[in-house]
Each structure stands twice: as C-alpha cells, then as structure tokens.
Scaffold this motif. Structure first.
Motif: not given
Length: 107
Positions: A87-88, A90-92, A94-96
């Motif tokens: 799991v990335d 930062i991406q997780a 940002q998505e949240k």
C-alpha cells in the motif's frame, strides 16, 4: 544532503527487518497487532490530560520525548504494514482525504 523521506524510511525498515530475519514475524496480522499496541501506548501518554495539557504536552521535555517516541513507533509499524501489503501510504491518505472532502464539504 536532503532530509530523509518516506521512501528512505521504507528502505531502512526493510533493511532493518531483513538484517534480523524478522520477515517471518512481519505478517500483516502481527504488524497490525503491534501497531494497535503502539497506538495504545501513545494514547496512554495523553489519556488523563486535559485538552489544554494535551495541546501543550510537547512543551514538557520528558512527556514530549515519550510522546515523540510513541509517535515514532506508530509510524514505524504503520509504514512497515503498508510496505508488506504493498500500500502506498501517501496515495492511500490522499484518496481518503479526497473522499472525506466529498462526504464533508466545507461550508
């Protein structure tokens, strides 16, 4: 020399675990359980403080050092768990955040 970033932390944690042959212990279940324990230790540092005291906890050198150490532990286990699961972080996050912005629009 630039400041370490998340990729550096991930690599350092991988190397640390590999050097000790801890990969067999770093299952998602075990890492999540360890993370939960560390969050509990962080909560224990703040549990009985008033809102004002908790906001100023870092002003106390001893209490601040304990809180910083627990936050470090939480970060280590969260980062290691995310890495093991692919799991990335930062991406997780940002998505949240984008999802929360849709669910809770600013007035």
């Amino acid at each position: 020399m630039s400041a370490p970033d998340l990729a550096d932390l991930i690599e350092n944690l991988r190397r640390f675990a590999d050097d000790r042959d801890w990969g067999r212990f770093h299952t998602p279940k075990n890492l999540a359980m360890a993370l939960t324990g560390e969050v509990g230790e962080l909560v224990a540092e703040l549990q009985w403080l008033t809102p004002r005291e908790s906001a100023a906890v870092m002003d106390d050198p001893e209490a601040g050092a304990r809180v910083r150490a627990e936050i470090g532990d939480v970060m280590i286990y969260l980062t290691r768990l995310a890495d093991v699961l692919g799991v990335d972080l930062i991406q997780a996050a940002q998505e949240k955040l984008a999802d929360a912005a849709l669910r809770y629009p600013a007035p």
